[in-house]
Design an enzyme around this catalytic site. Structure first.
Site, PDB file in Angstrom:
ATOM      1  N   ASP A   1      -1.543  -0.433   6.108  1.00  0.00           N
ATOM      2  CA  ASP A   1      -1.731   0.291   7.379  1.00  0.00           C
ATOM      3  C   ASP A   1      -3.214   0.476   7.701  1.00  0.00           C
ATOM      4  OD1 ASP A   1      -2.260   2.220   5.354  1.00  0.00           O
ATOM      5  OD2 ASP A   1      -2.014   3.804   6.840  1.00  0.00           O
TER       6      ASP A   1
ATOM      7  N   ASP B   1       0.877  -1.156   0.000  1.00  0.00           N
ATOM      8  CA  ASP B   1       0.000   0.000   0.000  1.00  0.00           C
ATOM      9  C   ASP B   1       0.933   1.229   0.000  1.00  0.00           C
ATOM     10  OD1 ASP B   1      -2.325   1.638   0.476  1.00  0.00           O
ATOM     11  OD2 ASP B   1      -1.677   1.766   2.571  1.00  0.00           O
ATOM     12  N   LEU B   2       0.415   2.376  -0.369  1.00  0.00           N
ATOM     13  CA  LEU B   2       1.272   3.568  -0.422  1.00  0.00           C
ATOM     14  C   LEU B   2       1.126   4.447   0.834  1.00  0.00           C
ATOM     15  CD1 LEU B   2       3.133   5.557  -2.050  1.00  0.00           C
ATOM     16  CD2 LEU B   2       1.024   6.600  -2.885  1.00  0.00           C
ATOM     17  N   ASP B   3      -0.077   5.047   0.960  1.00  0.00           N
ATOM     18  CA  ASP B   3      -0.288   6.036   2.026  1.00  0.00           C
ATOM     19  C   ASP B   3      -0.218   5.376   3.396  1.00  0.00           C
ATOM     20  OD1 ASP B   3      -0.915   8.288   0.257  1.00  0.00           O
ATOM     21  OD2 ASP B   3      -2.725   7.183  -0.236  1.00  0.00           O
TER      22      ASP B   3
END
Ligand code: BG6
Ligand code: MG
Length: 225
Positions: free
Chosen positions: A173, A12-14
């Site tokens: 997250d 995932d990025l954010d």
């Protein structure tokens, strides 16, 4: 020869690669204040991992606010303008501690790596961080129809990597991201508060000091259970 414990990873990025989750929150809050209400830190958990459109619906619900479609589109644009202002100065230094070293290790060992993000801004941010070099595939909010916890983003990334989802480890997250990873059939590592991410198969606070050996050790323990 023993079967490998995993063949690829999806990030995932954010909130996993870069601390942009806080900028999404600040931008939503700016929008909410313009509309005359506040969103609280504790509301943010439900906004993580989902699309901009779905997030707006939740934000409006928090404020008990209804808007016609045309106004909603304006809100979506304003929120993204605020967000782009926050992230315009991002550089490689803004990657979360240890994540680049971890990606480098995976790359060195020839594991396949994909991004699996709900953000339509993901490619631009990965570019700013100079991280494009680490990814064999990128799936972002412009590629999928359904928000996490739907597994679409991870199924698509697995298909692009040409790896069975069962052989993929997802780093997330968001609670909805962990659910999406499991629905896709992947293993999920929760990055952040283990109490919030209690459904993850493995929990880490972050990537600082975390190595591939640590991951392999946890996967072996899981496999032996
Ligand atoms: C997710 C974030 O990665 O992307 C959400 O966790 C965000 O908070 C979503 O709303 C969509 O991002 P964007 O950049 O398309 O508005
Ligand atoms: Mg996230």
């Amino acid at each position: 020869m023993a079967k490998p414990l995993f063949e690829g990873c999806i990030f995932d990025l954010d909130g996993v690669i870069v601390d942009t989750a806080k900028y999404h929150f600040l931008s939503w809050n700016k929008l909410a204040r313009n509309l005359g209400f506040e969103i609280k830190e504790e509301d943010n958990e439900q906004l993580k991992g989902i699309s901009r459109v779905d997030s707006l619906e939740i934000v409006l619900k928090i404020g008990n606010y209804t808007l016609p479609q045309k106004e909603k589109l304006k809100c979506l644009k304003s929120k993204n303008d605020y967000y782009l202002e926050y992230v315009q100065k991002l550089t490689a230094k803004d990657a979360l501690p240890g994540v680049e070293e971890f990606l480098q290790e995976l790359k060195k060992e020839s594991y396949k790596i994909s991004l699996g993000s709900a953000s339509a801004n993901a490619r631009g941010i990965i570019d700013k961080l100079n991280f494009t070099q680490y990814f064999h595939a990128i799936v972002d909010g412009t590629d999928v129809q359904k928000s996490k916890p739907h597994p679409e983003v991870f199924l698509r990334a697995s298909a692009l990597l040409q790896i069975d989802p069962k052989k993929i480890v997802v780093f997330e997250d968001a609670q909805k991201g962990i659910k999406a990873a499991h629905s896709a059939g992947c293993l999920a590592v929760g990055v952040g508060d283990p109490e919030v991410l209690s459904e993850a198969d493995i929990n880490i606070k972050g990537f600082k000091g975390y190595s591939m050996n640590d991951l392999i050790r946890s996967l072996s323990e899981l496999a032996a259970k």
